[in-house]
Scaffold this motif. Sequence first.
Motif, PDB file in Angstrom:
ATOM      1  N   VAL A 124       0.995  -1.050   0.061  1.00  0.00           N
ATOM      2  CA  VAL A 124      -0.187  -0.092  -0.151  1.00  0.00           C
ATOM      3  C   VAL A 124       0.630   1.405   0.297  1.00  0.00           C
ATOM      4  CG1 VAL A 124      -1.843   1.451   0.604  1.00  0.00           C
ATOM      5  CG2 VAL A 124      -1.650  -1.183   1.397  1.00  0.00           C
ATOM      6  N   ILE A 125       1.710   0.846   1.103  1.00  0.00           N
ATOM      7  CA  ILE A 125       2.961   2.384   1.034  1.00  0.00           C
ATOM      8  C   ILE A 125       3.003   2.923  -0.222  1.00  0.00           C
ATOM      9  CG2 ILE A 125       4.981   3.284   2.042  1.00  0.00           C
ATOM     10  CD1 ILE A 125       4.172   1.962   4.827  1.00  0.00           C
ATOM     11  N   GLN A 126       3.644   1.653  -1.282  1.00  0.00           N
ATOM     12  CA  GLN A 126       4.478   1.288  -2.580  1.00  0.00           C
ATOM     13  C   GLN A 126       3.521   2.213  -3.282  1.00  0.00           C
ATOM     14  OE1 GLN A 126       7.071   1.162  -3.838  1.00  0.00           O
ATOM     15  NE2 GLN A 126       7.028   0.981  -6.444  1.00  0.00           N
ATOM     16  N   ALA A 127       2.207   2.218  -3.295  1.00  0.00           N
ATOM     17  CA  ALA A 127       1.125   1.874  -4.865  1.00  0.00           C
ATOM     18  C   ALA A 127       0.658   3.488  -3.988  1.00  0.00           C
ATOM     19  CB  ALA A 127      -0.033   1.817  -3.925  1.00  0.00           C
ATOM     20  N   VAL A 128       0.407   3.522  -2.691  1.00  0.00           N
ATOM     21  CA  VAL A 128       0.544   5.739  -3.167  1.00  0.00           C
ATOM     22  C   VAL A 128       1.096   6.308  -3.013  1.00  0.00           C
ATOM     23  CG1 VAL A 128      -2.043   5.040  -0.772  1.00  0.00           C
ATOM     24  CG2 VAL A 128       0.225   5.596  -0.327  1.00  0.00           C
ATOM     25  N   ARG A 129       2.514   6.143  -3.015  1.00  0.00           N
ATOM     26  CA  ARG A 129       3.490   7.095  -3.199  1.00  0.00           C
ATOM     27  C   ARG A 129       3.758   6.821  -4.786  1.00  0.00           C
ATOM     28  NH1 ARG A 129       8.895   6.032   0.743  1.00  0.00           N
ATOM     29  NH2 ARG A 129       7.994   6.285   2.586  1.00  0.00           N
ATOM     30  N   VAL A 130       3.671   5.385  -5.399  1.00  0.00           N
ATOM     31  CA  VAL A 130       3.773   6.038  -6.909  1.00  0.00           C
ATOM     32  C   VAL A 130       2.821   7.119  -7.136  1.00  0.00           C
ATOM     33  CG1 VAL A 130       3.551   4.478  -8.778  1.00  0.00           C
ATOM     34  CG2 VAL A 130       4.803   4.020  -7.307  1.00  0.00           C
ATOM     35  N   VAL A 216      -9.771  11.585  -6.349  1.00  0.00           N
ATOM     36  CA  VAL A 216      -8.670   9.863  -6.357  1.00  0.00           C
ATOM     37  C   VAL A 216     -10.250   8.647  -6.428  1.00  0.00           C
ATOM     38  CG1 VAL A 216      -7.142   8.429  -6.220  1.00  0.00           C
ATOM     39  CG2 VAL A 216      -6.758  10.610  -6.509  1.00  0.00           C
ATOM     40  N   THR A 217     -10.191   7.808  -7.541  1.00  0.00           N
ATOM     41  CA  THR A 217     -11.131   7.120  -7.236  1.00  0.00           C
ATOM     42  C   THR A 217     -10.050   5.425  -7.034  1.00  0.00           C
ATOM     43  OG1 THR A 217     -11.353   6.048  -9.715  1.00  0.00           O
ATOM     44  CG2 THR A 217     -12.567   8.135  -9.020  1.00  0.00           C
ATOM     45  N   CYS A 218     -11.703   4.654  -6.472  1.00  0.00           N
ATOM     46  CA  CYS A 218     -10.975   3.590  -6.740  1.00  0.00           C
ATOM     47  C   CYS A 218      -9.730   3.115  -7.616  1.00  0.00           C
ATOM     48  CB  CYS A 218     -12.795   2.342  -5.704  1.00  0.00           C
ATOM     49  SG  CYS A 218     -12.509   2.781  -4.153  1.00  0.00           S
ATOM     50  N   ALA A 219     -11.284   3.317  -8.967  1.00  0.00           N
ATOM     51  CA  ALA A 219     -10.918   2.453 -10.121  1.00  0.00           C
ATOM     52  C   ALA A 219      -8.917   3.113 -10.230  1.00  0.00           C
ATOM     53  CB  ALA A 219     -11.160   3.049 -11.133  1.00  0.00           C
ATOM     54  N   ASP A 220      -8.770   4.235 -10.115  1.00  0.00           N
ATOM     55  CA  ASP A 220      -7.461   4.291 -10.571  1.00  0.00           C
ATOM     56  C   ASP A 220      -6.490   4.092  -9.153  1.00  0.00           C
ATOM     57  OD1 ASP A 220      -8.550   7.393 -11.524  1.00  0.00           O
ATOM     58  OD2 ASP A 220      -8.681   8.668 -10.284  1.00  0.00           O
ATOM     59  N   MET A 221      -6.884   3.245  -8.139  1.00  0.00           N
ATOM     60  CA  MET A 221      -5.788   2.332  -7.165  1.00  0.00           C
ATOM     61  C   MET A 221      -5.538   1.399  -7.180  1.00  0.00           C
ATOM     62  SD  MET A 221      -3.955   5.295  -6.255  1.00  0.00           S
ATOM     63  CE  MET A 221      -3.446   4.500  -5.297  1.00  0.00           C
ATOM     64  N   VAL A 222      -7.117   0.728  -8.071  1.00  0.00           N
ATOM     65  CA  VAL A 222      -6.964  -0.932  -8.509  1.00  0.00           C
ATOM     66  C   VAL A 222      -5.319  -1.426  -8.941  1.00  0.00           C
ATOM     67  CG1 VAL A 222      -7.463  -2.590  -9.514  1.00  0.00           C
ATOM     68  CG2 VAL A 222      -8.784  -1.355  -8.270  1.00  0.00           C
ATOM     69  N   THR A 223      -5.117  -0.990 -10.232  1.00  0.00           N
ATOM     70  CA  THR A 223      -3.597  -1.663 -11.166  1.00  0.00           C
ATOM     71  C   THR A 223      -2.368  -1.116  -9.869  1.00  0.00           C
ATOM     72  OG1 THR A 223      -4.609  -1.322 -12.913  1.00  0.00           O
ATOM     73  CG2 THR A 223      -2.674  -1.062 -12.912  1.00  0.00           C
ATOM     74  N   PRO A 224      -2.137  -0.106  -9.432  1.00  0.00           N
ATOM     75  CA  PRO A 224      -0.970   0.030  -8.565  1.00  0.00           C
ATOM     76  C   PRO A 224      -1.282  -0.722  -7.528  1.00  0.00           C
ATOM     77  CG  PRO A 224      -2.614   1.987  -8.855  1.00  0.00           C
ATOM     78  CD  PRO A 224      -3.167   1.836  -9.439  1.00  0.00           C
TER      79      PRO A 224
END
Length: 257
Positions: A124-130, A216-224
């Motif tokens: 999660v840290i990696q995904a939100v930082r990206v 920022v939507t859920c769809a935006d964050m699914v892939t990362p």
Amino acid sequence: MTAPRDPFFPADKSIRASSDPLDVRHLGLVDYQEAWDIQADLVKQRSADEIGDTVLVLEHPSVYTAGKRTQPSDRPMNGLPVVDVDRGGRITWHGEGQLVVYPIVKLAEPVDVVDYVRRIEEAVIQAVRVAGVEAAGRIDGRSGVWLPDSVRAASAKASARDRKIAALGIRISRGVTMHGLSLNCNNTLEFYDHIVACGIDDADVTTMSLELGREVTCADMVTPVMEALDDALAGRLIVADHTFKSAPDPSKGLPRK
């Protein structure tokens, strides 16, 4: 959460018992109890090796859920119902705009719960930082992913205190994981006003949208999130020290209900 010991496996080794690809299932908006029943069924199947490692990706309609350490004073003051669940931790809220990920994964032996939690956090840290929330990290003594009070969000509506952007709650049954993580994307925070979220009263919650000052939507964050999760479980994403402070564990010493 700082590991009290070295992990059982080298950092670059998979924590999964299987090397097969994850079966990712996108379920959309699912009632909490229905999703819990789905998880329970999948855990039985995974334990019996009838299926491979499976990850459920979804959102829940508005609901409070209370883990095993929830105290009476944690519960909502607005009269809304609470689902008592078999995961760790205390009370939290789920709702639309919050990305929920439930890995149903058989862990390699010997099972290392601490390392599993830290790998989920690392993903999660990696995904939100990206995605642009570069200050995301850990508070030693508290699970989840946090932002420090020293870093201000782009939106003036965000809290100026330490704030949690993602929560974790897991259960291991017969070596298979269930429950998982929730990442606040563009959900409302109003329902947190009626509980002591995770038993923590000296910090707040936030969302990706508040921190970045844009939707920022859920769809935006699914892939990362899914890419980072796959990498973290496989050992391609190494757990690093992202701790920016320490704080008391709000569940330590509390009886299980």
